[in-house]
Design a protein around this motif. Sequence first.
Motif, short mmCIF file in Angstrom:
data_model
loop_
_atom_site.label_atom_id
_atom_site.label_comp_id
_atom_site.label_asym_id
_atom_site.label_seq_id
_atom_site.Cartn_x
_atom_site.Cartn_y
_atom_site.Cartn_z
N VAL A 120 26.67 51.25 9.60
CA VAL A 120 27.66 52.30 9.32
C VAL A 120 28.65 51.81 8.27
CG1 VAL A 120 29.53 53.66 10.33
CG2 VAL A 120 27.40 53.34 11.60
N GLN A 121 29.06 50.56 8.35
CA GLN A 121 30.01 50.02 7.39
C GLN A 121 29.41 49.96 5.99
OE1 GLN A 121 31.89 46.38 8.87
NE2 GLN A 121 31.54 47.08 10.96
N LEU A 122 28.16 49.58 5.87
CA LEU A 122 27.51 49.57 4.56
C LEU A 122 27.48 50.98 3.95
CD1 LEU A 122 24.50 47.17 5.28
CD2 LEU A 122 26.36 46.75 3.67
N LEU A 123 27.10 51.95 4.75
CA LEU A 123 27.05 53.33 4.26
C LEU A 123 28.45 53.85 3.93
CD1 LEU A 123 24.40 54.79 6.73
CD2 LEU A 123 24.09 54.34 4.29
N PHE A 124 29.45 53.44 4.71
CA PHE A 124 30.82 53.88 4.46
C PHE A 124 31.31 53.42 3.09
CE2 PHE A 124 35.36 52.93 4.44
CZ PHE A 124 35.90 54.14 4.83
N ALA B 39 29.41 47.26 -2.63
CA ALA B 39 29.38 47.88 -1.30
C ALA B 39 28.70 46.96 -0.29
CB ALA B 39 28.65 49.22 -1.37
N ALA B 40 27.62 46.28 -0.71
CA ALA B 40 26.94 45.35 0.19
C ALA B 40 27.83 44.16 0.53
CB ALA B 40 25.64 44.87 -0.46
N ILE B 41 28.54 43.63 -0.47
CA ILE B 41 29.44 42.50 -0.23
C ILE B 41 30.57 42.90 0.71
CG2 ILE B 41 31.14 41.00 -1.32
CD1 ILE B 41 28.28 40.09 -1.73
N LEU B 42 31.16 44.07 0.48
CA LEU B 42 32.24 44.53 1.35
C LEU B 42 31.74 44.75 2.78
CD1 LEU B 42 34.05 47.08 -1.00
CD2 LEU B 42 34.89 44.85 -0.27
#
Length: 307
Positions: free
Chosen positions: A125-129, A164-167
Amino acid sequence: MAGQPASAGPHVADVSAASHAEEPIVRLRHPGRWVAAAVLVVLAAMFVNFVVTTKQLRLDLVLGYLFERSILRGLLLTVELTAIAMLIGVVLGTLLAIMRLSDNPILRGVAGGYVWLFRGTPILVQLLFWFFLGTVLPQISLGVPFGPAFFAVSSNTLITQFVAAILGLGLNEAAYMAEIVRAGIGSVDRGQTEAAEALSMSPGLTYRRIILPQAARVIVPPTANELVSMLKLTSLCLVIGLPELLTTAQLIYGRNFQQIPLLIVASIWYIVLTTILTVVQSRIERRMSRGVLGAVARRSRLAIGGR
């Protein structure tokens, strides 16, 4: 009694020891080990036979794609994601752990809320967010609150697939590293901090010179385990289309419809990297425990010598 020689007791003990020494040594039998070994050999033979005789596995295709250029690029991206995300996780997690142990209730609340939020939501979910953040926040600006903006940039330009992946991976890992570091700091004796305060050392210097070096023995092993887990978590970047190892394999089998051979290629590289990290982890753990084992051995020698 009074007329018995004084050497009778030791003589009887010597005779008893000699009689025991002449008895044959009977080795323990472990039939369960042989049964388990036989079962493992049969299972291994069945697996090898399945791999060799199943033409649908396409081992020739596996060998052909193992060092294919796009696969190697995806492998390199996977390693980069793992290293950067773990670096963010370790640095931010250490800061959060110190905040959670602070006497300031605001710092404790902020750190506790961060850990609660990022541990309570799935990493997928965090990756998609982060990837879809631009749909609700078109621009990221820097300026006076509720006033003019001095600098603004498009969210989609700033937050790429890689960012986005790193975050997603790094910020999530920081929440788990915060708990690991907090447990390591808690393992250090309180007297160490009191001694540092008696020497008028600042809190920052106390953490850098006294607490964190001693807590590292508890922190490093689970951190190395988190590194291995992070390597495999990078495969979740498939959902945002980042061409890491698994995504690259999927793109290839989307063209040639050879799903299983390409998944085997990705699995082989994951196993290779995981094995390397596991070997490094075991060596680090042995090195970190060397001082503890040496101290235990010295105390044992002193105890024996004192007797």
